[in-house]
Write a protein that holds these residues in place. Structure first.
Motif, PDB file in Angstrom:
ATOM      1  N   HIS A  66      63.499  56.467  28.296  1.00 18.48           N
ATOM      2  CA  HIS A  66      63.692  54.979  28.425  1.00 18.48           C
ATOM      3  C   HIS A  66      64.586  54.909  29.557  1.00 18.48           C
ATOM      4  N   ASN A 104      59.258  48.853  20.334  1.00 18.52           N
ATOM      5  CA  ASN A 104      58.064  49.802  20.475  1.00 18.52           C
ATOM      6  C   ASN A 104      58.259  50.893  19.269  1.00 18.52           C
ATOM      7  N   VAL A 154      64.043  46.511  23.182  1.00 18.75           N
ATOM      8  CA  VAL A 154      62.424  46.868  23.585  1.00 18.75           C
ATOM      9  C   VAL A 154      62.161  48.245  23.062  1.00 18.75           C
TER      10      VAL A 154
END
Length: 175
Positions: A148, A163, A159
């Protein structure tokens, strides 16, 4: 659900009435790294799993990695073997129970005491020890944190957590 609670070592419970969801959270047993914690709040994952009746509406989720990087691999294997025995017993008495194991994630640590390399070994042990247990879902989030754009952190950014939750929910609430 956001519990809006400080980081403590005690057990927590969240209730969401609209969708009939109850979440029980508690820290794993020793070794642990909370500065203040009542000894009565310490439980081993395998003991907690042994107390679950299980059914088609029960979902058991656990991760067992982050604080284990400070201990020998043999200690980890011994602890995972006890958890495996409890999961197998749970699925024997209630095979419709959903069991999900979340892998450890990267922390961006590259030192001898807490390294991503060692965490990857722990992930491999967990995956292999549960490979042949039908009914166990291994939620591998390693790639979500290692690839990421956010910097690696033992507590991933919002975030990444979002996910992970979406992936988790795809197993619990399939479309």
């Amino acid at each position: 659900m956001d519990l809006h609670t400080p980081r403590t070592g005690g057990p927590l419970m969240a209730v969401e009435m609209k969708n009939n969801i109850i979440i029980h959270w508690r820290p794993h047993g020793v070794p642990l790294r909370f500065s203040k914690l009542l000894i009565t709040n310490l439980h081993y994952i395998n003991d907690d799993i042994d107390e679950i009746a299980g059914d088609s509406h029960a979902v058991v989720v656990f991760t067992f990695a982050a604080h284990r990087v400070f201990h020998p691999l043999t200690f980890y294997v011994h602890e995972v073997a006890k958890i495996r025995q409890s999961v197998v017993a749970l699925l024997s008495r209630a095979p419709q129970t959903t069991v999900i194991i979340k892998s450890g994630n990267t922390a961006g640590r590259k030192n001898i005491f807490q390294s991503d390399w060692y965490m990857m070994q722990l992930n491999t042990v967990m995956r292999e020890m549960f490979r042949d247990v039908n009914g166990v879902i291994y939620l591998d989030v390693w790639q979500m944190t290692s690839c990421h754009y956010l910097s690696e952190n033992i507590h991933p950014g919002p975030v990444i957590v979002a996910n992970e939750v979406k992936t988790f929910l795809s197993y619990v609430c399939p479309a």
